[in-house]
Design a protein around this motif. Structure first.
Motif, PDB file in Angstrom:
ATOM      1  N   ILE A   1      19.841   9.002  72.349  1.00 31.79           N
ATOM      2  CA  ILE A   1      19.549  10.369  71.885  1.00 31.79           C
ATOM      3  C   ILE A   1      18.974  10.327  70.463  1.00 31.79           C
ATOM      4  O   ILE A   1      18.027  11.048  70.148  1.00 31.79           O
TER       5      ILE A   1
ATOM      6  N   GLU B   1      23.541  17.812  72.599  1.00 29.97           N
ATOM      7  CA  GLU B   1      23.986  16.711  73.464  1.00 29.97           C
ATOM      8  C   GLU B   1      24.583  15.573  72.631  1.00 29.97           C
ATOM      9  O   GLU B   1      25.600  14.993  73.000  1.00 29.97           O
ATOM     10  N   LYS B   2      23.955  15.285  71.505  1.00 28.65           N
ATOM     11  CA  LYS B   2      24.442  14.214  70.627  1.00 28.65           C
ATOM     12  C   LYS B   2      25.821  14.555  70.068  1.00 28.65           C
ATOM     13  O   LYS B   2      26.720  13.706  70.034  1.00 28.65           O
TER      14      LYS B   2
ATOM     15  N   LEU C   1      18.871  18.313  72.211  1.00 25.90           N
ATOM     16  CA  LEU C   1      19.256  16.920  71.939  1.00 25.90           C
ATOM     17  C   LEU C   1      20.388  16.847  70.921  1.00 25.90           C
ATOM     18  O   LEU C   1      21.317  16.049  71.077  1.00 25.90           O
TER      19      LEU C   1
END
Length: 237
Positions: free
Chosen positions: A42, A131-132, A128
């Motif tokens: 990521i 998500e990270k 992103l």
């Protein structure tokens, strides 16, 4: 089964148990590696998208400069139109002005296109980051779980090591050296059972005379084919 053979069979099983901890440790550690790899992937995507955003912004800057240039040209053409004396000059000026307007429209269209791409990139970047953050949060839990599992595993391993240490102290050193010599190449198959009169290390048939000696279990017998230590295991019907 004589004392030495019994001890070596038991030692072999303890060594197998010790070696079984390694794949367990690797399996536990895999969850941590997988989580770290996800975060690294990521992060790499975020770096890439930052570069793409930077490139789009540079393109916008260049197009804005062109818009300013073409706008200035069009204003200049408007000023010049008042000073035109001939139809030929007027037509030439009109052509230049039309070209500048087309270029201005194209630059404006390009800005609109770049803005759409930029919006998509920015939205993807937010996804992103979310998500990270989620993966980093999970990583904390994974680390805590792994630490707990590793502690339990280490306790179990130390218990097995203690069993081995106590047993090794009781084994005749010549017999122990003999076993360790075979274990160097045979690993966890240094001591194997004989089933249906076959060595369960190389699966070759054992000769009758050798087989009878193995059944008696009065001494250490090695496979005449592969050299592993053999013992008779109770066969199940």
């Amino acid at each position: 089964m004589n004392k030495y053979l019994e001890q070596i069979v038991l030692l072999s099983k303890i060594d197998q148990e010790i070696d079984s901890f390694e794949p367990k440790i690797e399996n536990i550690s895999k969850a941590l590696k997988d989580s770290e790899n996800k975060i690294a992937k990521i992060s790499a995507e975020l770096e890439k998208i930052d570069e793409e955003i930077k490139d789009i912004q540079n393109q916008k800057t260049q197009n804005n400069a062109l818009i300013a240039e073409f706008s200035a040209k069009i204003k200049e053409f408007s000023k010049k139109s008042g000073a035109v004396k001939t139809e030929k000059e007027a037509n030439a000026l009109k052509i230049e002005e039309d070209i500048a307007k087309e270029q201005l429209d194209a630059a404006n269209d390009e800005i609109v296109r770049l803005d759409k791409i930029l919006d998509n990139k920015e939205n993807f970047k937010k996804e992103l980051w979310a998500e990270k953050e989620k993966e980093e949060s999970e990583l904390v839990n994974v680390k805590a779980s792994i630490e707990s599992q590793m502690q339990d595993l280490e306790k179990d391993r130390m218990k097995v090591y203690d069993k081995k240490t106590k047993l090794v102290e009781q084994i005749n050193q010549k017999v122990l050296s003999f076993y360790e010599k075979i274990r160097k190449w045979a690993k966890n198959t240094a001591v194997v059972p004989v089933k249906k009169q076959a060595c369960y290390g190389c699966f070759m048939k054992i000769y009758d005379k050798t087989y009878l000696s193995i059944v008696k279990g009065e001494e250490l017998i090695t496979c005449p084919h592969c050299g592993r230590i053999l013992y008779k295991e109770q066969e199940q019907n």
